[in-house]
Every structure is written in structure tokens, then in C-alpha cells.
Design a protein around this motif. Structure first.
Motif, short mmCIF file in Angstrom:
data_model
loop_
_atom_site.label_atom_id
_atom_site.label_comp_id
_atom_site.label_asym_id
_atom_site.label_seq_id
_atom_site.Cartn_x
_atom_site.Cartn_y
_atom_site.Cartn_z
N ARG A 76 -17.74 2.53 1.91
CA ARG A 76 -16.62 2.05 2.71
C ARG A 76 -15.46 1.63 1.82
O ARG A 76 -15.60 0.71 1.01
N GLU B 297 -13.08 -0.16 2.45
CA GLU B 297 -12.73 -1.57 2.67
C GLU B 297 -13.50 -2.51 1.75
O GLU B 297 -13.09 -3.65 1.52
N THR B 298 -14.65 -2.07 1.24
CA THR B 298 -15.46 -2.92 0.36
C THR B 298 -15.19 -2.66 -1.11
O THR B 298 -15.79 -3.29 -1.97
N GLN B 299 -14.31 -1.69 -1.40
CA GLN B 299 -13.97 -1.36 -2.78
C GLN B 299 -12.68 -2.11 -3.13
O GLN B 299 -11.63 -1.84 -2.54
N CYS C 10 -9.92 0.41 -3.86
CA CYS C 10 -9.64 1.29 -2.72
C CYS C 10 -8.92 0.53 -1.61
O CYS C 10 -8.05 1.08 -0.92
N PHE C 11 -9.29 -0.72 -1.40
CA PHE C 11 -8.72 -1.50 -0.31
C PHE C 11 -7.20 -1.62 -0.43
O PHE C 11 -6.50 -1.74 0.57
N GLN C 12 -6.69 -1.58 -1.65
CA GLN C 12 -5.25 -1.71 -1.87
C GLN C 12 -4.52 -0.36 -1.83
O GLN C 12 -3.30 -0.32 -1.95
N HIS D 240 -6.52 4.55 1.95
CA HIS D 240 -7.91 4.14 2.22
C HIS D 240 -8.35 4.32 3.67
O HIS D 240 -9.53 4.54 3.92
N PRO D 241 -7.44 4.30 4.68
CA PRO D 241 -7.94 4.54 6.05
C PRO D 241 -8.49 5.96 6.27
O PRO D 241 -9.21 6.20 7.23
#
Length: 313
Positions: free
Chosen positions: A260, A262-264, A267-269, A273-274
Motif C-alpha cells: 500500500r 499509503e504505508t510507504q 510513496c505517501f508524498q 501514489h493514488p
């Protein structure tokens, strides 16, 4: 989905699983899809008849024009390209004659020998009647890892190839030729419709891989890693593992977390990522951990490059 090696080397097991699955589904009435990925070297008329009668779809590797395909896929004593094209043509003709079989698909594995030949590869697939072009980049797993110095490339080289292929496909569409690239289509559905046409990465939850010896892995890539001697992604065995045990396995839970974006933390930034897909097995194999290190991650670099291309075009 039957994969290999070459699944038709064990035809009795393929035939049994297809028959058993169809019989079982008469009771359970699920949406059941069975696919065969094969080099077609052992696909005779009798096997084709059985597979079509049981609603099995066909997919093979077709890496480009004859010289390129045969360089990638050496077939001792024969011509692997001619064989694949002949069998694909037979399936197309059976379909045109009314047989209830899905349109066959072909996967192009992009090696170093493919670079600079994107247009030729796309043209051959469209000439054979394919609307879907699937360009598969190499990852350092299995045979590709052992042969990387000969057949591998960096992310930038793949992205230049992919841009050439995508632009050629767009030019063909402008001329009225129906053709698309699979990875671009998946990402565009996510971007333009806000949906995940396929779960980004559901190793152990949305897919499992079974090896010839009965071992069960979170994914096909995990199975390939075990063939190199590292069974980290093995979660059970058909003779001893129950359904709940497989899905409660710590490796499944860790893989789902690592998959996911969102947990990286990095990646979250990321603006993409979506829409993105994280591959824990590739991270583990190339960088020593399921979460990976995104600034130096070749898979991340390839996907970011593809998203840049799609938004730019």
C-alpha cells in the motif's frame, strides 16, 4: 492461471484441475476464469479442443519479429516464433468460426534486444489481430536475474522504449487502428475513472501461486524467488495448510502492508501514489526488504516515468 516453465509438460494435471474446477463450480456458481500461459510447443489439436470446450483462455509470449523472438526464446530443433504464430492463428480462426473462446493474448517480454524496435513489435501484434499490446519490463528475479548482464537494461532505457511504443500506438489509433497497451490502460482507468481496475497488489489476498511440488506462495514472483533458493514468500503447502492459516500468515499481512503506497513514507508524498502499484517481492529481491528504498528503486523509477508519459501525452 497456469504458468510455467511450461504447464503443458504436465498435461494430466492441467486437464484434472480444469475438469475439477468446472465440476465444483456447478455447485458454487462463482465467476470462474481459467487461463493458460504457454509457449504452445505442446498445444496439439486434442488439447486445444479440450481447453476451448472448457472455456480456458489462451496467452503466449510473443516478443516481436521472428529474429527477435527466437533470440529471446531459443527452441532447440525448431522455430519458436513460427510455432507460436501458427497456434495463435489457429485459435483466432476457431474463434471466428464460432467457438466460444476468448480472443487470445500475447505478452512481449522486453529485453535489451528489444530496445529500438518498439514500432516493429507493435506492428507485428496488430498485424496478427491483437488489440491488446502487453509490454513486460524485466525484473531481477528468476532467469532474468541470472542473465541480467546479457539481457537487462536500466529504467531509463526501458522508458525510452515504452515512450516509442506508446507514441506508435497513439499514431495507429489516430489512423483508426484499435490497439492499446495494457499497463497504460490499467493506469488510465485508475487516473481517469478513479477506480482500481485491478487491486494494486494483493499478494496472498487477491492471488496465490502454487508450485509443482504443492508449495504455496504469496505470488508468482515469490515462487520464482524460491526457485533461486529463497523461500521467504512461501506461506504453506497444499497437503497441510488450511484456508484460514494461509490468509493469517504473517508474510501475507506484511506483504499487504508493504503493497500500500499509503504505508510507504516516501510513496505517501508522491503525487502518483493514488494510482501506483508497489511490488514487495521485487523490493525484497533487489533491495533487501519488502518496503524498499524508493529513491533508488528501479521499479519506482519505471512507474514514475510511465505516469509522467501518460500525463504528458
Amino acid at each position: 492461471e497456469f504458468q510455467g516453465g511450461e504447464p503443458l509438460l504436465n498435461w494430466p494435471v492441467v486437464k484434472f484441475i480444469v475438469s475439477y474446477a468446472r465440476a465444483k463450480n456447478k455447485l458454487h456458481d462463482r465467476i470462474l476464469h481459467i487461463g493458460l500461459i504457454s509457449n504452445f510447443s505442446l498445444l496439439d489439436d486434442a488439447k486445444m479442443d479440450f481447453l476451448i470446450a472448457n472455456g480456458v483462455s489462451f496467452c503466449s509470449s510473443l516478443d516481436g519479429p521472428e529474429d527477435l523472438h527466437n533470440k529471446n526464446r531459443v527452441f532447440l530443433g525448431g522455430n519458436s516464433h513460427a510455432q507460436v504464430v501458427e497456434r495463435l492463428g489457429k485459435i483466432f480462426r476457431r474463434r471466428e468460426a464460432g467457438a466460444a473462446v476468448d480472443k487470445p493474448n500475447a505478452i512481449c517480454t522486453v529485453t535489451r534486444f528489444s530496445l529500438g524496435r518498439a514500432g516493429e513489435i507493435v506492428d507485428q501484434l496488430t498485424a496478427l489481430g491483437f488489440e491488446r499490446v502487453q509490454l513486460g519490463p524485466l525484473d531481477r528475479i528468476g532467469f532474468a536475474a541470472r542473465s541480467w548482464d546479457e539481457i537487462g537494461y536500466d529504467a531509463g532505457e526501458f522508458l525510452r522504449f515504452y515512450a516509442e511504443a506508446l507514441d506508435h500506438i497513439l499514431a495507429l489509433n489516430a489512423k483508426g487502428v484499435r490497439v492499446y497497451e495494457k499497463m497504460a490502460m490499467i493506469f488510465l482507468v485508475r487516473i481517469l475513472q478513479g477506480e482500481h481496475w485491478r487491486f494494486p497488489n494483493g499478494d496472498g489476498l487477491c492471488r496465490l501461486a502454487y508450485d509443482y511440488d504443492g508449495s504455496i506462495y504469496t505470488s508468482e514472483e515469490g515462487r520464482l524467488l524460491a526457485a533461486e533458493g529463497d523461500p521467504f514468500f512461501k506461506i504453506g503447502h497444499v497437503s497441510s495448510s488450511g484456508y484460514q492459516e494461509l490468509f493469517d500468515h504473517p508474510t501475507v499481512k506484511a506483504s499487504l502492508l508493504a503493497a500500500r503506497p499509503e504505508t510507504q513514507p516516501q510513496c505517501f508524498q508522491c503525487v502518483y501514489h493514488p494510482y501506483c502499484t508497489v511490488l514487495p517481492v521485487v523490493n525484497y529481491r533487489s533491495q533487501g526488504g519488502m518496503w524498499g528504498q524508493m529513491p533508488s528503486n528501479a521499479w519506482c523509477e519505471k512507474l514514475m516515468g510511465i505516469f509522467d508519459l501518460l500525463f504528458d501525452r
